[in-house]
Design an enzyme around this catalytic site. Structure first.
Site, PDB file in Angstrom:
ATOM      1  N   PHE A 106       1.243  -0.998   0.137  1.00  0.00           N
ATOM      2  CA  PHE A 106       0.052   0.106  -0.426  1.00  0.00           C
ATOM      3  C   PHE A 106       0.861   1.126  -0.116  1.00  0.00           C
ATOM      4  CE2 PHE A 106      -2.423   3.140   1.954  1.00  0.00           C
ATOM      5  CZ  PHE A 106      -3.464   3.174   1.014  1.00  0.00           C
ATOM      6  N   ASP A 118       8.802   2.596   1.222  1.00  0.00           N
ATOM      7  CA  ASP A 118       7.791   3.976   2.033  1.00  0.00           C
ATOM      8  C   ASP A 118       7.728   3.973   3.767  1.00  0.00           C
ATOM      9  OD1 ASP A 118       5.667   4.554   3.284  1.00  0.00           O
ATOM     10  OD2 ASP A 118       4.467   3.527   1.035  1.00  0.00           O
ATOM     11  N   LYS A 156       2.394  10.216   8.302  1.00  0.00           N
ATOM     12  CA  LYS A 156       1.781   9.369   9.445  1.00  0.00           C
ATOM     13  C   LYS A 156       1.623  10.361  11.086  1.00  0.00           C
ATOM     14  CE  LYS A 156      -1.014   5.704   7.921  1.00  0.00           C
ATOM     15  NZ  LYS A 156      -1.165   5.364   6.170  1.00  0.00           N
TER      16      LYS A 156
HETATM   17  C1  LIG Z   1      -0.810   5.717   5.180  1.00  0.00           C
HETATM   18  C2  LIG Z   1      -0.042   4.746   3.878  1.00  0.00           C
HETATM   19  C3  LIG Z   1       0.499   5.682   3.152  1.00  0.00           C
HETATM   20  C4  LIG Z   1      -0.753   6.796   2.598  1.00  0.00           C
HETATM   21  O1  LIG Z   1      -1.178   7.924   3.580  1.00  0.00           O
HETATM   22  P1  LIG Z   1      -1.872   9.048   3.572  1.00  0.00           P
HETATM   23  O2  LIG Z   1      -1.765  10.002   4.161  1.00  0.00           O
HETATM   24  O3  LIG Z   1      -3.307   8.321   3.833  1.00  0.00           O
HETATM   25  O4  LIG Z   1      -1.842   9.300   1.623  1.00  0.00           O
HETATM   26  C5  LIG Z   1       1.342   5.259   2.386  1.00  0.00           C
HETATM   27  N1  LIG Z   1       1.997   4.244   2.339  1.00  0.00           N
HETATM   28  C6  LIG Z   1       1.911   3.898   3.909  1.00  0.00           C
HETATM   29  C7  LIG Z   1       2.833   2.531   3.889  1.00  0.00           C
HETATM   30  C8  LIG Z   1       1.140   3.737   4.211  1.00  0.00           C
HETATM   31  O5  LIG Z   1       0.855   2.887   5.853  1.00  0.00           O
END
Ligand SMILES: *Cc1c(COP(=O)(O)O)cnc(C)c1O
Length: 395
Positions: free
Chosen positions: A138, A222, A251
């Site tokens: 994700f 990420d 986050k």
């Molecule tokens: C939450 C998340 C995203 C996206 O972040 P948003 O602030 O919701 O756009 C991307 N990569 C990872 C691993 C995430 O946990």
């Protein structure tokens, strides 16, 4: 705020893309939140690894209150002290050091968009067009980030997505087979959070670093969910003794204020040229002051050490419950995935909520647990009672 009928008001006013909310919340303090129904919940999700300092922490309240009363926004035609301070701090805690550079956005998906554009710039005169990402990964929901996201259910309604992204299995063999000099970047989460807190195979990260170096591709990590101390180091790659070419952060960085960052290392810092990217809100003094306060408090109170210790304590506690529903306990530090033997994660999280505990059903076989980094003995004891009640109820 009137409590009656909030669910139908939500449905009539909010876009249909939202799932029905579990309940309505109105305030929080420390590791607890209160619903408009007057009920108190122990929050072991922390807004999905966002509320690093818990709720209404004085360090964050003070920083945001005083910054909004001083200077909230000025546009990128101007620099501000909190912005430069945060950029320097991120260079230090990521280990990017002298050659590191920082780009600010407002959400995780925006940091991934910036990372995607970075990957496109590593094209070697057009010869590198492939980007490797992992199945079930994700990375966000805007079109570039969604092209990196490896979940069909999220992608399929929105095709055609961006060209050049290939999703490979999360194995060293698959990575070795896909790697060559046409790869511009390899992108992955050190632990797959939305997939249910799923660890990568042993040696994967180190091998990815070797292969990307060998073939001139960028290693882009990420760490939007795994970063900012949650897994027991500032960033998870630091536990593997490697440095990426770029890392995305969001986050937990500002305890709930919207801000994200892309940090580049070494030569990758030279790819973006003037005018290549930008954002109106990105790096504004309000959000960067919030992030400075959160990162400062994490450092001052050694919340990274706490994440590591409490993570170990929680993992043991969950195993000791001896529930036949618990198959395995995954993740690192305070990012925990409980793998279930039956597809009852929604039942477990509903029973937990009923008992006064917030955890998350990341999918039918996985419960995700990500408490604030300030969590202590009292909250862990209470979690133990409530979570075993929830497991029994779901059995
Ligand atoms: C939450 C998340 C995203 C996206 O972040 P948003 O602030 O919701 O756009 C991307 N990569 C990872 C691993 C995430 O946990």
């Amino acid at each position: 705020m009137v409590n009656h009928d909030w669910s139908s008001r939500f449905g009539a006013a909010m876009m249909g893309s939202h799932a029905t909310p579990l309940t309505m919340l109105e305030r929080g303090e420390g590791c607890y939140v209160w619903g408009t129904n007057g009920k108190r919940y122990l929050d072991f999700l922390a807004g999905i690894a966002v509320n690093s300092l818990g709720h209404a922490h004085p360090a964050l309240v003070d920083a945001v209150s005083s910054q909004v009363a001083t200077l909230a926004h000025v546009s990128n035609y101007f620099a501000t002290p909190p912005q430069i301070e945060l950029a320097e701090r991120l260079k230090r805690i990521t280990g990017a050091g002298e050659r590191g550079r920082v780009y600010f956005g407002n959400s995780g998906t925006e940091a991934m968009e910036a990372a995607f554009k970075l990957a496109r710039l590593n094209n070697d005169g057009g010869k590198r067009r492939r980007i490797l990402a992992l199945t079930n990964a994700f990375h966000g929901r805007t079109m570039g980030a969604l092209s990196l996201t490896g979940k069909a259910a999220l992608r399929d309604p929105f095709g055609p997505l961006l060209d050049g992204v290939e999703h490979i299995d999360s194995t060293i063999e698959a990575l070795e087979a896909a790697m060559d000099d046409t790869v511009a970047a390899v992108v992955f989460e050190p632990i797959k959070g939305e997939a249910g807190v799923v660890d990568l195979p042993e040696g994967f990260i180190v091998r990815a670093r070797e292969l990307t170096r060998e073939h001139g591709a960028l290693l882009i990590l990420d760490e939007i969910q795994t970063g900012v101390g949650r897994t027991g180091t500032w960033f998870t790659y630091q536990q593997f003794d490697i440095e990426p070419d770029a890392v995305t952060i969001a986050k937990g960085i500002a305890g709930g204020m919207p801000i994200s960052a892309l940090v580049t290392f070494g030569e990758a810092s030279e790819l973006f040229k003037r005018g290549h990217h930008g954002s109106t809100f990105g790096g504004n003094p309000l959000a960067t002051a919030a992030a400075n306060a959160v990162l400062g408090e994490i450092e001052a109170s050694d919340l990274i050490g706490n994440a590591e210790q409490r993570g170990t304590q929680l993992r043991e506690l969950i195993r000791e419950m001896g529930s036949p529903l618990v198959d395995e306990v995954r993740g690192r530090g305070l990012l925990i995935g409980v793998g279930l033997t039956e597809p009852v994660a929604n039942k477990v999280s509903a029973a937990a909520l009923e008992a006064g505990l917030i955890v998350n059903a990341a999918n039918e076989y996985s419960v995700r647990i990500a408490p604030p980094l300030i969590v202590g003995d009292v909250e862990i004891d209470e979690f133990g009672r409530l979570f075993s009640t929830a497991l029994e109820a779901a059995q």
